[in-house]
Design a protein around this motif. Structure first.
Motif, PDB file in Angstrom:
ATOM      1  N   SER A 150      -1.649 103.874  79.454  1.00 28.07           N
ATOM      2  CA  SER A 150      -0.758 103.943  80.615  1.00 28.07           C
ATOM      3  C   SER A 150       0.471 104.753  80.218  1.00 28.07           C
ATOM      4  O   SER A 150       0.790 104.876  79.037  1.00 28.07           O
TER       5      SER A 150
ATOM      6  N   ALA B  51       9.536 105.615  86.318  1.00 27.62           N
ATOM      7  CA  ALA B  51       8.232 105.526  86.975  1.00 27.62           C
ATOM      8  C   ALA B  51       7.163 105.222  85.938  1.00 27.62           C
ATOM      9  O   ALA B  51       7.306 105.578  84.769  1.00 27.62           O
TER      10      ALA B  51
ATOM     11  N   ILE C  62       2.612 104.708  85.460  1.00 25.12           N
ATOM     12  CA  ILE C  62       1.290 104.904  86.059  1.00 25.12           C
ATOM     13  C   ILE C  62       0.252 104.267  85.160  1.00 25.12           C
ATOM     14  O   ILE C  62       0.333 104.351  83.934  1.00 25.12           O
TER      15      ILE C  62
ATOM     16  N   THR D  72       0.869 102.826  90.568  1.00 27.21           N
ATOM     17  CA  THR D  72       2.141 103.424  90.164  1.00 27.21           C
ATOM     18  C   THR D  72       3.292 102.485  90.494  1.00 27.21           C
ATOM     19  O   THR D  72       3.233 101.736  91.479  1.00 27.21           O
TER      20      THR D  72
ATOM     21  N   TYR E  35       7.764 102.452  90.614  1.00 30.16           N
ATOM     22  CA  TYR E  35       8.958 103.288  90.642  1.00 30.16           C
ATOM     23  C   TYR E  35      10.205 102.431  90.620  1.00 30.16           C
ATOM     24  O   TYR E  35      10.230 101.334  91.177  1.00 30.16           O
TER      25      TYR E  35
ATOM     26  N   THR F 262       7.468 111.340  92.263  1.00 30.78           N
ATOM     27  CA  THR F 262       6.053 110.999  92.246  1.00 30.78           C
ATOM     28  C   THR F 262       5.492 111.197  90.851  1.00 30.78           C
ATOM     29  O   THR F 262       5.608 112.297  90.286  1.00 30.78           O
TER      30      THR F 262
ATOM     31  N   SER G  29       2.160 111.263  88.405  1.00 30.07           N
ATOM     32  CA  SER G  29       0.722 111.498  88.493  1.00 30.07           C
ATOM     33  C   SER G  29       0.208 111.858  87.109  1.00 30.07           C
ATOM     34  O   SER G  29       0.996 112.096  86.185  1.00 30.07           O
TER      35      SER G  29
ATOM     36  N   PRO H  15       0.625  99.862  85.105  1.00 30.13           N
ATOM     37  CA  PRO H  15       1.777 100.445  84.404  1.00 30.13           C
ATOM     38  C   PRO H  15       2.774  99.401  83.914  1.00 30.13           C
ATOM     39  O   PRO H  15       2.727  98.254  84.331  1.00 30.13           O
TER      40      PRO H  15
END
Length: 125
Positions: free
Chosen positions: A33, A49, A51, A58, A60, A69, A71, A105
């Motif tokens: 992760s 953040a 993921i 996800t 934040y 964002t 990714s 995450p």
């Protein structure tokens, strides 16, 4: 030893966008992760953040929700942070991190095993 290398930092005007990348040196990185943290001058490092290893989940920080964002592309061993509508208060050194355990995450620094060297983001108002 996994090495993480961030890129994409720089100077941008308020309201602008930047995309950070974090590439890993080992293939096994794709099963970890990932997270992004930042540290502003005189402040503690904070979560931005995260993921999961699959990319399906996800998290934040409230301060960036709706603007940033996270990714990942496991085929490229790379995680990204797209930052839009940047504000002066986003100015900081941004760090990527990888956690070898758990699907993620993760939000806490102590959950991450590997860290990049950091990249500076400066947002001018």
């Amino acid at each position: 030893q996994v090495q993480l290398v961030e890129s994409g930092g720089g100077l941008v005007q308020a309201g602008g966008s930047l995309r950070l990348s974090c590439a890993a040196s080992r293939r096994t990185f794709s099963s970890y992760s990932k997270g992004w943290f930042r540290q502003a001058p005189g402040k503690e490092r904070e979560f931005v953040a995260g993921i999961s290893w699959s990319g399906a989940i996800t998290y934040y920080a409230d301060s960036v929700k709706g603007r940033f964002t996270i990714s990942r592309d496991n085929a490229k061993n790379t995680v990204y942070l797209q930052m839009d509508s940047l504000k002066a208060e986003d100015t900081a050194v941004y760090y990527c991190a990888a956690a070898a355990y758990g699907a993620g995450p993760h939000r806490r620094m102590d959950e991450y095993n590997y860290w990049g060297q950091g990249t500076q983001i400066t947002v001018s108002s």
